[in-house]
Design a protein around this motif. Structure first.
Motif, short mmCIF file in Angstrom:
data_model
loop_
_atom_site.label_atom_id
_atom_site.label_comp_id
_atom_site.label_asym_id
_atom_site.label_seq_id
_atom_site.Cartn_x
_atom_site.Cartn_y
_atom_site.Cartn_z
N ILE A 214 0.81 -1.22 0.00
CA ILE A 214 0.00 0.00 0.00
C ILE A 214 0.85 1.27 0.00
O ILE A 214 0.38 2.31 -0.46
N TYR A 215 2.09 1.19 0.48
CA TYR A 215 2.91 2.40 0.45
C TYR A 215 3.35 2.71 -0.99
O TYR A 215 3.17 3.83 -1.47
N THR A 216 3.91 1.73 -1.66
CA THR A 216 4.38 1.97 -3.04
C THR A 216 3.21 2.22 -3.98
O THR A 216 3.31 3.04 -4.90
N ASP A 217 2.09 1.52 -3.77
CA ASP A 217 0.96 1.65 -4.69
C ASP A 217 0.09 2.86 -4.39
O ASP A 217 -0.61 3.36 -5.28
N HIS A 218 0.08 3.33 -3.14
CA HIS A 218 -0.90 4.34 -2.75
C HIS A 218 -0.26 5.50 -1.98
O HIS A 218 -0.20 6.62 -2.46
N LEU A 219 0.27 5.22 -0.79
CA LEU A 219 0.62 6.29 0.13
C LEU A 219 1.82 7.12 -0.33
O LEU A 219 1.96 8.28 0.06
N TYR B 59 -4.84 4.81 12.15
CA TYR B 59 -5.93 4.98 11.19
C TYR B 59 -5.64 6.24 10.39
O TYR B 59 -5.43 7.32 10.95
N LEU B 60 -5.62 6.09 9.07
CA LEU B 60 -5.23 7.18 8.18
C LEU B 60 -6.37 7.53 7.25
O LEU B 60 -6.83 6.70 6.46
N CYS B 61 -6.86 8.77 7.37
CA CYS B 61 -7.90 9.25 6.46
C CYS B 61 -7.28 9.64 5.13
O CYS B 61 -6.13 10.08 5.06
N GLN B 62 -8.07 9.49 4.07
CA GLN B 62 -7.60 9.78 2.72
C GLN B 62 -8.58 10.68 1.99
O GLN B 62 -9.73 10.84 2.41
N PRO C 190 -9.22 4.95 -0.50
CA PRO C 190 -9.71 4.29 0.72
C PRO C 190 -8.91 4.69 1.95
O PRO C 190 -7.69 4.79 1.92
N ASN C 191 -9.65 4.92 3.05
CA ASN C 191 -8.99 5.10 4.33
C ASN C 191 -8.28 3.81 4.72
O ASN C 191 -8.68 2.71 4.32
N ARG C 192 -7.23 3.93 5.53
CA ARG C 192 -6.40 2.77 5.88
C ARG C 192 -6.37 2.58 7.39
O ARG C 192 -6.23 3.56 8.14
N LEU C 193 -6.49 1.35 7.85
CA LEU C 193 -6.25 0.98 9.24
C LEU C 193 -5.00 0.13 9.27
O LEU C 193 -5.01 -1.04 8.88
N TRP D 286 -13.62 3.37 4.46
CA TRP D 286 -14.43 4.43 3.87
C TRP D 286 -13.65 5.15 2.79
O TRP D 286 -12.43 5.29 2.87
N ILE D 287 -14.37 5.66 1.78
CA ILE D 287 -13.73 6.45 0.74
C ILE D 287 -14.24 7.88 0.77
O ILE D 287 -14.05 8.63 -0.18
N ASP D 288 -14.89 8.26 1.88
CA ASP D 288 -15.38 9.61 2.04
C ASP D 288 -14.30 10.49 2.66
O ASP D 288 -13.40 9.98 3.32
N PRO D 289 -14.36 11.79 2.47
CA PRO D 289 -13.31 12.66 3.01
C PRO D 289 -13.51 12.91 4.51
O PRO D 289 -14.57 13.35 4.94
#
Length: 624
Positions: free
Chosen positions: A261-266, A305-308, A313-316, A336-339
């Motif tokens: 998830i770090y390389t692909d997203h964060l 827990y990281l909001c996006q 998607p938010n991450r736990l 969740w994918i909400d802000p």
């Protein structure tokens, strides 16, 4: 949680993950969920309707008529800004050349316009250690006045640069950052600037940092670069790691070793996602999102827990025994994918596990933890606009944790046209979104007690952050609120009733407040306050010019100038008043300070400061 380890983890988590924390717009209900909205009196407040997908929100609405003046040459009467841009260009060219080859000083100076009578002081004078421990050393000049360089002209500047860059001559990863923050014009095309010059490099595997303030004299040449006429060192500080000492190491690779998830997203920034997310689904991804640290699954290890932003998607991130993390957001019911702009792990029902609170657009959402890391969306409390931050405390001593919710820009077309809202007046605004205090009365019921406890006083000031602390040592928790526009608040708590005493206490701190934190930094038994604001080079230059707001009264001018000064450190005197020691403690220059935390980094019993700063950075060098 107030332990140094937890706060350090929070700070490091922010530093590592801010690259992906870019923000958001509207909350949409998660598919298949039906969160129950409950206020203690059972009043049902309808959810505020959001902006239609795809509608634009403009940053510059209040300033569109001024946009042409971004080019200083188009702004009549502001020749000093034209001069500072020319001076800044020369210094940035110098910095870039030194970054590329710090040893090529002679050829670099040959390319610069330098007066034959140029004079300079030493740029790295004789130093003495003012702090040292097993890891770090900080040194400052051994006298207030640096000695002069005997030579004149180009040779003088070459000698001064050689002296300044000597510690980095054999280093790599050299980085130099000049920032012009004052300018004064004189006769015969002469002008003077003051410049912050931050320098960093790695030498033999160890970091070295130099923080300097230069006073630089110039002669303007109209269509050419200005001529460098003199340099005087005003302040200098040098820090570095001792031999074999290292305060931090980059552990990102090992932490994310078992997940992509770090390389692909964060690790992806704003530009990457803006180019890939459908605008009607994700109209805005530049607002900062939130994070929370706590033991989500009851295994004794802190998780994150990281909001996006919209559409991501938010991450736990569940911590494993070896220190790595894996994402369990979907399995835990938190994908969740909400802000959401803020998050808190906290035990709301006193059952011994960490529940989760999320602040989003038009609501505060509460998630009950079953003790094993599975969460249920249990409660949704309406809020008129985007929640900017939250702060939790048991303010009334009833053993249930309460939530203070900060809002910034109120709803309405006029306000929402600009991402900053329309504060009136910007330096003393009182037309922002009111904050609320949600009192926890048990059994997942919360009551809005803002008015009944006195927190409606001075409660419309575009708030960004709040922090609870017993500053007067009377046994209950008081509340400080940092406001982006308008004066800050200090609400003194007396048996559950609040009064705003910020003016009497000396902590109104009229500036662009974005964070606040408490600690006893001088170990005298009274909690002190640090407020993160914005340092503005342009604000420092412009507001001190004679032709800035001619005829304006001194009070308003001082308030506007105060907004550009930077961060504030207030020492608690124990008398109900605070002393502003910001400049004496040398802690104002935090740049654009989104977050600030006290933490004892080296475990010596004294609280240090960590400041997270910056904004959206793209490929253009003049971006924020």
């Amino acid at each position: 949680m107030k332990g140094a380890a937890v706060r350090l983890l929070q700070t490091v988590a922010v530093a590592v993950l801010l690259v992906a924390c870019t923000g958001s717009e509207r909350v949409e209900q998660k598919a298949g969920s039906a969160p129950k909205t409950i206020i203690a009196d059972e009043a049902q407040t309808p959810m505020a309707l959001g902006t239609l997908p795809g509608e634009e929100r403009s940053f510059d609405l209040p300033f569109r008529d001024e946009a042409i003046r971004i080019d200083a040459s188009n702004d009549s009467g502001w020749d000093t800004e034209v001069l500072q841009e020319k001076a800044a260009g020369v210094l940035k060219t110098l910095a870039h050349a030194l970054e590329l080859d710090p040893a090529a000083l002679e050829s670099i100076t040959q390319s610069m316009a330098i007066s034959q009578s140029f004079t300079t002081t030493q740029l790295r004078p004789k130093l003495v250690d003012v702090f040292t421990d097993g890891t770090l050393t900080v040194a400052r000049p051994d006298s207030d006045e640096p000695g002069p360089i005997a030579a004149l002209g180009r040779q003088a500047f070459l000698q001064a640069l050689q002296q300044w860059m000597e510690p980095l001559a054999s280093g790599n990863a050299i980085r130099l950052n000049p920032k012009v923050f004052t300018i004064e014009s004189g006769a015969d095309e002469q002008f003077t600037t003051q410049v912050f010059f931050d320098t960093f490099g790695i030498v033999d595997g160890q970091p070295i940092q130099q923080n300097a303030t230069w006073e630089v004299g110039w002669t303007n040449q109209q269509q050419q670069d200005p001529v460098l006429s003199r340099v005087r060192l005003l302040r200098y500080e040098e820090g570095g790691a001792k031999s074999n000492g290292q305060l931090f190491t980059d552990c990102t690779e090992s932490v994310f070793a078992n997940t992509s998830i770090y390389t692909d997203h964060l690790s992806r920034g704003v530009d990457y996602w803006q180019a890939r997310l459908e605008r009607t689904i994700a109209p805005d991804i530049v607002t900062m999102a939130g994070l929370a640290i706590g033991d989500a699954n009851g295994d004794g290890l802190d998780d994150l827990y990281l909001c996006q932003p919209y559409g991501l998607p938010n991450r736990l991130l569940i911590q494993q025994p070896d220190g790595s993390v894996i994402d369990r957001a979907t399995a835990s019911g938190l994908d969740w994918i909400d802000p959401f702009s803020s998050a808190l792990f906290i035990d709301l029902d006193n059952d011994g596990d960490q529940d989760l609170v999320l602040g989003g657009d038009a609501s505060v959402m509460f998630f009950a933890n079953d003790g094993g890391g599975s969460f249920t969306d249990t409660l949704q409390v309406p809020f008129p606009t985007m929640v900017d931050s939250m702060a939790a405390a048991d303010y009334d001593g009833n053993s249930f944790v309460d939530i203070y919710v900060c809002g910034h820009t109120p709803p309405g077309k006029d306000q929402s046209e600009s991402v900053l809202g329309l504060p009136v007046p910007f330096y003393d605004a009182n037309n922002g979104q009111p904050n609320i205090l949600l009192k926890n009365i048990g059994n997942w019921r919360f009551e809005d007690v803002t008015e009944t406890v006195g927190l409606n006083q001075n409660n419309a000031r575009f708030s960004y952050a709040a922090a609870w602390e017993d500053y007067d040592n009377d046994g209950d928790l008081d509340l400080y609120v940092a406001n982006d526009f308008g004066r800050n608040n200090l609400y003194r708590n007396t048996d559950g009733a609040f009064v705003d005493v910020a003016a009497d206490a000396g902590v109104e701190d009229i500036s662009s407040g974005m964070s606040a934190d408490w600690a006893d930094y001088d170990n005298d038994g009274w909690m002190d306050l640090y407020v993160g604001n914005m340092f503005s080079g342009a604000g420092n230059r412009i507001t001190y010019q004679r032709h800035f707001r001619p005829g304006e009264n001194d009070l308003k001018l001082s308030q506007m100038r105060r907004m550009a000064r930077g961060n504030s450190l207030f020492r608690n005197t124990g008398t109900g008043r605070f002393q502003d020691v910001s400049e004496a403690a040398n802690v104002t220059m935090g740049r654009w300070s989104w977050g600030s935390k006290f933490v004892d980094l080296n475990n010596d019993g004294w609280e240090d400061l960590v400041i997270g700063n910056g904004f959206v950075t793209a490929r253009r060098p003049d971006d924020l």
